[in-house]
Design an enzyme around this catalytic site. Structure first.
Site, PDB file in Angstrom:
ATOM      1  N   LYS A  80       0.812  -1.217   0.000  1.00 36.37           N
ATOM      2  CA  LYS A  80       0.000   0.000   0.000  1.00 36.37           C
ATOM      3  C   LYS A  80       0.844   1.265   0.000  1.00 36.37           C
ATOM      4  O   LYS A  80       0.345   2.344  -0.333  1.00 36.37           O
ATOM      5  CB  LYS A  80      -0.947   0.006   1.203  1.00 36.37           C
ATOM      6  N   ASP A  81       2.119   1.155   0.371  1.00 36.26           N
ATOM      7  CA  ASP A  81       3.006   2.323   0.391  1.00 36.26           C
ATOM      8  C   ASP A  81       3.708   2.558  -0.939  1.00 36.26           C
ATOM      9  O   ASP A  81       4.448   3.538  -1.075  1.00 36.26           O
ATOM     10  CB  ASP A  81       4.076   2.156   1.483  1.00 36.26           C
ATOM     11  N   ARG A 128      -7.774   9.114   1.871  1.00 35.49           N
ATOM     12  CA  ARG A 128      -8.718   8.044   1.537  1.00 35.49           C
ATOM     13  C   ARG A 128      -9.573   7.684   2.752  1.00 35.49           C
ATOM     14  O   ARG A 128     -10.804   7.562   2.651  1.00 35.49           O
ATOM     15  CB  ARG A 128      -7.937   6.813   1.044  1.00 35.49           C
ATOM     16  N   ARG A 129      -8.933   7.503   3.894  1.00 35.11           N
ATOM     17  CA  ARG A 129      -9.668   7.165   5.110  1.00 35.11           C
ATOM     18  C   ARG A 129     -10.530   8.333   5.576  1.00 35.11           C
ATOM     19  O   ARG A 129     -11.677   8.141   5.992  1.00 35.11           O
ATOM     20  CB  ARG A 129      -8.685   6.758   6.213  1.00 35.11           C
ATOM     21  N   ARG A 146       1.290  11.551  12.065  1.00 36.21           N
ATOM     22  CA  ARG A 146       2.371  10.855  11.365  1.00 36.21           C
ATOM     23  C   ARG A 146       3.052   9.917  12.345  1.00 36.21           C
ATOM     24  O   ARG A 146       2.837   9.986  13.543  1.00 36.21           O
ATOM     25  CB  ARG A 146       3.397  11.874  10.824  1.00 36.21           C
ATOM     26  N   ARG A 152       1.773   6.009  16.891  1.00 35.03           N
ATOM     27  CA  ARG A 152       0.364   6.412  16.837  1.00 35.03           C
ATOM     28  C   ARG A 152      -0.431   5.827  18.010  1.00 35.03           C
ATOM     29  O   ARG A 152      -1.270   6.503  18.596  1.00 35.03           O
ATOM     30  CB  ARG A 152      -0.251   5.988  15.498  1.00 35.03           C
ATOM     31  N   CYS A 244      -0.496  12.318  -6.002  1.00 33.54           N
ATOM     32  CA  CYS A 244      -0.290  12.027  -4.575  1.00 33.54           C
ATOM     33  C   CYS A 244      -1.266  12.800  -3.698  1.00 33.54           C
ATOM     34  O   CYS A 244      -1.363  12.543  -2.503  1.00 33.54           O
ATOM     35  CB  CYS A 244       1.148  12.337  -4.172  1.00 33.54           C
TER      36      CYS A 244
END
Length: 299
Positions: A80-81, A128-129, A146, A152, A244
């Protein structure tokens, strides 16, 4: 043969790399696999947003340069990155089996999204989220965050991110599960509630295109179903032409000879398109998805 395997230094990156190297070591006992930790642009700068730094490539740039220079033989990433296009001279091994592709909600004091009070604050760095969370609960506030998963989760436990009180965070189920911290998950989002990032849950093993012998070794462990689904998701990412700055999600599932494909795409000016359909011919999926997304946006 001694292979040097590049990775970022986060706990998740190291766990994912060990999953790969342990499997390879078991299958190829005559070889050795040495882990090499490298710091990417995204690791060095955790203050600016990913978009301002240059998009997804900030988590892969140093590793890709090391592969091309011969300093490492291959690198292990989260798919996904990965940007839609790879630098010239690099390729992926065929996709191995996929971990849980869903996104998850982790809350401090409440037990579900529905139970959150109006105006609660959720931390996420993903457009997206954010876009899809706003569709589920438009009253919630979103603040940027971040850092790796441990960072997190620590900020959530402290109840604050960059001085802003927070009630929860959204993460990928795959990373939480690989770290053995899935007991901290409050709620799983269904793939209809929150369409995952292309390739989410799949590891990306990147190497030089001309390293055919190593590619053959890596491809032994491919999962044919996930090879197809990940390829469709990434092809959609490439064909839709997202920058992006634009949120994009894609998720494919193959069942009973057909593929169900979900995708979401948002433009910088706020327009949004979402699709879901089932198709028996895989070659038709991406053209059909792109056409429908563009039809919705143009309409």
């Amino acid at each position: 043969m001694n292979y040097k395997v590049g990775t970022r230094g986060s706990a998740l990156a190291l766990v994912q790399t060990k999953l790969v190297t342990d499997r390879l070591q078991s299958a190829y006992p005559e070889d050795t696999f040495e882990t090499v930790i490298l710091q990417t642009t995204g690791d060095r700068n955790q203050q600016q947003s990913i978009e301002l730094l240059g998009g997804k490539g900030v988590f892969t740039d140093t590793l890709e340069a090391a592969i091309l220079s011969g300093a490492i033989d291959f690198a292990v990433h989260s798919m996904k990155d990965m940007p839609a296009a790879l630098p010239k001279g690099l390729t992926f091994a065929k996709a191995w089996e996929r971990e849980d592709a869903r996104d998850v909600l982790i809350l401090r004091d409440h037990r579900s999204l529905v139970a959150l009070p109006e105006g609660a604050v959720i931390a996420s760095c993903s457009q997206r989220r954010t876009l899809q969370l706003n569709a589920l609960r438009p009253d919630l506030r979103i603040t940027a965050i971040r850092g790796n998963i441990d960072t997190r989760l620590r900020r959530l436990a402290e109840g604050s991110c960059n001085g802003v009180p927070i009630d929860g965070i959204i993460l990928a189920a795959a990373g939480i599960k690989r770290l053995g911290r899935d007991g901290e998950i409050t709620q799983y989002f269904s793939v209809d509630e929150m369409i995952p990032s292309p390739g989410q849950g799949t590891l990306a093993i990147e190497l030089r295109s001309d390293n055919k012998a190593l590619l053959r070794k890596l491809n032994v462990f491919c999962d044919p179903t996930n090879v197809l689904c990940t390829a469709l998701e990434r092809d959609f990412l490439a064909q839709i032409g997202a920058s992006c700055h634009e949120p994009v999600g894609a998720y494919a599932v193959q069942e009973n000879g057909a593929v169900t494909f979900r995708a979401i795409y948002g433009t910088e000016d706020g327009r949004l398109a979402r699709i879901r359909f089932t198709e028996s011919k895989p070659e038709n999926i991406v053209p059909k998805a792109v056409k429908e997304i563009k039809r919705q946006l143009d309409g």
